[in-house]
Enzyme design. Structure first.
Site, mmCIF file in Angstrom:
data_model
loop_
_atom_site.group_PDB
_atom_site.id
_atom_site.type_symbol
_atom_site.label_atom_id
_atom_site.label_comp_id
_atom_site.label_asym_id
_atom_site.label_seq_id
_atom_site.Cartn_x
_atom_site.Cartn_y
_atom_site.Cartn_z
ATOM 1 C CG ASN A 199 36.893 19.054 40.217
ATOM 2 O OD1 ASN A 199 37.532 20.097 40.222
ATOM 3 N ND2 ASN A 199 36.998 18.147 41.166
ATOM 4 C CE LYS A 248 32.437 55.124 29.542
ATOM 5 N NZ LYS A 248 33.092 53.812 29.700
ATOM 6 C CG HIS A 286 30.055 46.596 36.135
ATOM 7 N ND1 HIS A 286 30.844 45.909 35.243
ATOM 8 C CD2 HIS A 286 29.730 47.765 35.528
ATOM 9 C CE1 HIS A 286 30.989 46.634 34.138
ATOM 10 N NE2 HIS A 286 30.316 47.760 34.286
#
Length: 458
Positions: A111, A166, A287
């Site tokens: 908070n 990739k 990760h």
């Protein structure tokens, strides 16, 4: 309401709090909003982080006051605020009495991040006393276990040559597995990129089956062990466990060659603990995708990347991404090496606190983000050693001669650094490294002026 008479004790000495061993200490950079005093705001911050609110309540008793969080040091000019949290404040498991990181975060970064009198507040360091430290799981595996699988010494076994497949999305199962095979012919370790999972165009079960086969073939051809980090991230505990169990079953005799990747920032402590406790014999690959939303120096709230790294060791991460310390494409600079030291060393100094890990296993730094063979020597010069997991996506698959050559160039770069040989000189007798200069000419021109003449490249 000014609560500094209750929630501030500036006479307390940090050394005494540490010697007492009953407080978690946190250091923040905090600025009050205009019109609010520094100590008044700091005390309100401590109250909201522990036993108080914005008014006195009738249910408070002497015991409650005894577990107040206390502001013990402020420097308004430097915006430094330090708070001591009694360990009794933090929630414990009912099954084993263990500590939980979600409770630590709820109190120290809860908070208080939305208080109306605080312009900003960001945690830069924390200290965990022995009695609380021992309640965390800590890592069960780390890079030493990878070195063992790879047949290396389990001390100072050197860089694990890795990559990320990739493109990060868009490959179907067979092209994905083929890319794994190609890299493994020259490298050690492949990780799923963080979004890769069970997409409709690449079902997890089919992809994993083909990757397991690619690992076997690469091991047969090279005579070397290979490693794969499989993404088991999910919203649901049962889904994570189901993915993990399927992956281990599919890899079979090579199950100990498999790590489990979890997106620890976006899924939170529960997912890390699920993986740590459900699969204690697997390397837990943390990760941190998304962390920059709070850890970036541009963000003035939350906590730093250093704090995230330190928390990951408590949770039990075997390894966590630590960026590239200014040597790759990710935000950061050379001073970020303190993250690696805090993860890897038995005791280390942070920005504000010295932490003794009391024998807790190390967490391995994982280096990724724009790295290639040409950038590695500078990175290792800064860090001082090469005992890391290094994952280059473009640095491997962007090599002119393909991923196998890219992997070999990364290993050759590390070998050159360890031997103390200039990279251009080493490249003259190592073709894959020489071709890395041609593959990444902008880096080559910047880092190694004169390389074209030395290597006979026009």
């Amino acid at each position: 309401m000014d609560q500094s008479n209750r929630y501030a004790r500036l006479d307390l000495k940090e050394a005494d709090l540490i010697a007492g061993g009953r407080h978690v200490l946190c250091a923040y950079i905090m600025k009050p909003k205009a019109g609010y005093g520094y100590l008044e705001t700091a005390a309100h911050f401590a109250a909201e982080s522990s036993t108080g609110t914005n008014v006195e309540v009738s249910t408070t008793d002497d015991f409650t006051r005894g577990v107040d969080a206390l502001v013990y040091e402020i420097d308004p000019e430097k915006e430094i605020m330090k708070i001591a949290y009694p360990v009794e404040l933090f929630d414990r498991n009912i099954i084993d009495g263990g500590a939980m990181l979600c409770s630590f975060l709820t109190l120290t970064i809860g908070n208080n991040q939305g208080m109306g009198d605080v312009e900003y507040a960001k945690m830069h360091d924390f200290y965990v006393p022995p009695c609380y430290l021992r309640l965390f799981d800590g890592p069960s595996m780390n890079i030493a276990d990878m070195w063992r699988v790879l047949g290396r010494p389990v001390v100072d076994g050197g860089m694990v040559v890795g990559t990320i497949i990739k493109p990060k999305l868009g490959l179907r199962p067979k092209p994905f597995a083929d890319a794994c095979y190609e890299f493994w012919l020259g490298g050690d370790f492949i990780k799923n990129d963080e979004p890769q999972g069970n997409q409709t165009f690449a079902p997890l079960k089919e992809t994993i089956r083909l990757v397991a086969d690619a690992m076997k073939r690469a091991q047969d051809e090279t005579g070397e062990a290979k490693l794969f980090s499989a993404n088991i991230t999910a919203d649901d505990h049962y889904e994570m466990v189901a993915r993990g169990e399927y992956i281990l079953e599919t890899f079979g005799e090579n199950a100990d060659h498999v790590a489990f990747l979890v997106d620890g920032y976006v899924t939170g402590p529960a997912a890390i603990t699920t993986a740590r406790r459900s699969f204690p014999r697997q390397f837990l690959h943390y990760h941190r995708a998304g962390h920059g939303a709070v850890t970036s120096p541009q963000s003035m709230r939350g906590y730093t990347a250093f704090v995230l790294s330190k928390m990951s060791r408590l949770q039990g991460a075997s390894g966590i991404h630590t960026g590239t310390m200014g040597y790759g494409k990710m935000e950061g600079d050379a001073s970020d090496k303190i993250m690696a030291y805090m993860l890897n060393d038995e005791a280390a100094q942070g920005p504000f606190y010295h932490q003794d890990w009391l024998g807790m296993k190390a967490t391995t730094p994982i280096i990724s983000g724009g790295m290639n063979a040409l950038r590695l020597p500078g990175f290792f010069d800064n860090l001082g050693h090469s005992n890391v997991i290094q994952t280059s996506g473009g640095g491997a698959f962007g090599h002119l001669d393909g991923a196998t050559a890219g992997a070999k160039s990364l290993r050759q770069s590390c070998d050159a650094w360890k031997a103390g040989v200039d990279l251009v000189t080493y490249a003259k007798s190592h073709r894959e490294l020489a071709r890395a200069f041609e593959s990444f000419p902008n880096d080559a021109d910047k880092l190694y002026p004169g390389w074209r003449v030395a290597l006979g490249v026009n």
